[in-house]
Design a protein around this motif. Structure first.
Motif, PDB file in Angstrom:
ATOM      1  N   PHE A 194      40.168  59.480  33.780  1.00 41.41           N
ATOM      2  CA  PHE A 194      39.094  59.981  32.924  1.00 41.41           C
ATOM      3  C   PHE A 194      38.693  58.921  31.897  1.00 41.41           C
ATOM      4  O   PHE A 194      39.546  58.290  31.276  1.00 41.41           O
ATOM      5  N   ASP A 195      37.379  58.738  31.730  1.00 37.25           N
ATOM      6  CA  ASP A 195      36.861  57.726  30.815  1.00 37.25           C
ATOM      7  C   ASP A 195      36.190  58.410  29.629  1.00 37.25           C
ATOM      8  O   ASP A 195      35.112  58.987  29.765  1.00 37.25           O
ATOM      9  N   PRO A 196      36.784  58.365  28.438  1.00 38.22           N
ATOM     10  CA  PRO A 196      36.199  59.031  27.263  1.00 38.22           C
ATOM     11  C   PRO A 196      34.827  58.500  26.874  1.00 38.22           C
ATOM     12  O   PRO A 196      34.089  59.165  26.146  1.00 38.22           O
ATOM     13  N   ALA A 197      34.463  57.317  27.354  1.00 37.23           N
ATOM     14  CA  ALA A 197      33.177  56.722  26.995  1.00 37.23           C
ATOM     15  C   ALA A 197      32.027  57.235  27.858  1.00 37.23           C
ATOM     16  O   ALA A 197      30.856  57.031  27.525  1.00 37.23           O
ATOM     17  N   VAL A 198      32.350  57.912  28.959  1.00 40.96           N
ATOM     18  CA  VAL A 198      31.321  58.412  29.868  1.00 40.96           C
ATOM     19  C   VAL A 198      30.912  59.823  29.455  1.00 40.96           C
ATOM     20  O   VAL A 198      31.778  60.664  29.186  1.00 40.96           O
ATOM     21  N   PRO A 199      29.609  60.107  29.383  1.00 42.43           N
ATOM     22  CA  PRO A 199      29.153  61.467  29.031  1.00 42.43           C
ATOM     23  C   PRO A 199      29.813  62.516  29.934  1.00 42.43           C
ATOM     24  O   PRO A 199      29.825  62.366  31.157  1.00 42.43           O
ATOM     25  N   THR A 200      30.357  63.543  29.302  1.00 49.08           N
ATOM     26  CA  THR A 200      31.209  64.513  30.000  1.00 49.08           C
ATOM     27  C   THR A 200      30.891  65.935  29.574  1.00 49.08           C
ATOM     28  O   THR A 200      30.517  66.196  28.442  1.00 49.08           O
ATOM     29  N   THR A 201      31.062  66.856  30.491  1.00 48.74           N
ATOM     30  CA  THR A 201      30.977  68.264  30.150  1.00 48.74           C
ATOM     31  C   THR A 201      32.222  68.957  30.678  1.00 48.74           C
ATOM     32  O   THR A 201      32.905  68.447  31.562  1.00 48.74           O
TER      33      THR A 201
END
Length: 216
Positions: A194-201
């Motif tokens: 998981f990449d915290p910098a990528v927009p996520t929902t």
């Protein structure tokens, strides 16, 4: 009925997981919960032709899959889940979660995901994923990376059932963890890619305190 949703026939509400645990506390909470749902006679050795989950929390995931199965079979269904029958298993199909809960929640979650995907979200985190099948049933999200986070027993039962199934998204990671141990699931999520910098929902807003970057 709410606007946009067909009217539903009223059904008797199923017992909540907490009620099932309380009712059978003297016999062991997990066994009691399963006994109330599939019948105590089904818990004997070899009685089921498939593997069963080991916790009441995980069992609710099978109940939810059974509810999605019921909705999928409707001619006016609000969504389709071709894997629902398999994922629910005998134990889930014997005690579907109330459609009045699952149907609008599932459709809302689907619409929410599609809306945020059009706005740039490329990761979906399903906290307490259970037997969710969005990674397999939702088309039109080719760049989406799905992270399913739940107890080990869920994936021990779920993963063999998905053997040979084709993903509808870019990738899917099954993240086995224990929510009762602070920080463990977040660390496991990061370790899974998981990449915290990528927009996520995500599906479960009750976990917002973990990281504000997890939500749009």
């Amino acid at each position: 009925a709410a606007k946009g949703y067909p009217p539903r026939e009223p059904r008797e509400l199923p017992p909540t997981p907490s009620a099932m645990l309380h009712a059978g506390s003297r016999r062991g909470p997990v066994r009691a919960a399963l006994a109330m749902c599939v019948g105590s006679s089904a818990l004997g050795s070899g009685a089921l032709n498939e593997r069963s989950v080991e916790t009441a929390h995980s069992f609710t995931g099978r109940m939810c899959a059974a509810s999605r199965l019921e909705e999928t079979r409707r001619p006016d269904s609000l969504f389709s889940d071709p894997l629902a029958y398999t994922l629910a298993g005998k134990e889930g199909r014997a005690q579907p979660m109330g459609g009045w809960i699952m149907v609008p929640r599932t459709r809302f979650g689907d619409d929410f995901l599609r809306d945020h995907y059009t706005r740039g979200a490329r990761q979906l985190v399903l906290l307490g994923a259970g037997f969710d099948a969005r990674a397999f049933r939702m088309s039109g999200l080719p760049e989406l990376r799905v992270y399913e986070v739940d107890q080990k027993t869920t994936f021990e039962v779920k993963e063999p059932l998905l053997t040979g199934e084709s993903l509808a998204v870019a990738s899917r990671a099954a993240v086995a963890t224990e929510f009762t141990r602070p920080g463990e699931w977040a660390a496991a999520l990061l370790a899974s890619g998981f990449d915290p910098a990528v927009p996520t929902t995500n599906e479960r807003t009750a976990t917002r305190s973990v990281s504000s970057r997890l939500l749009l």
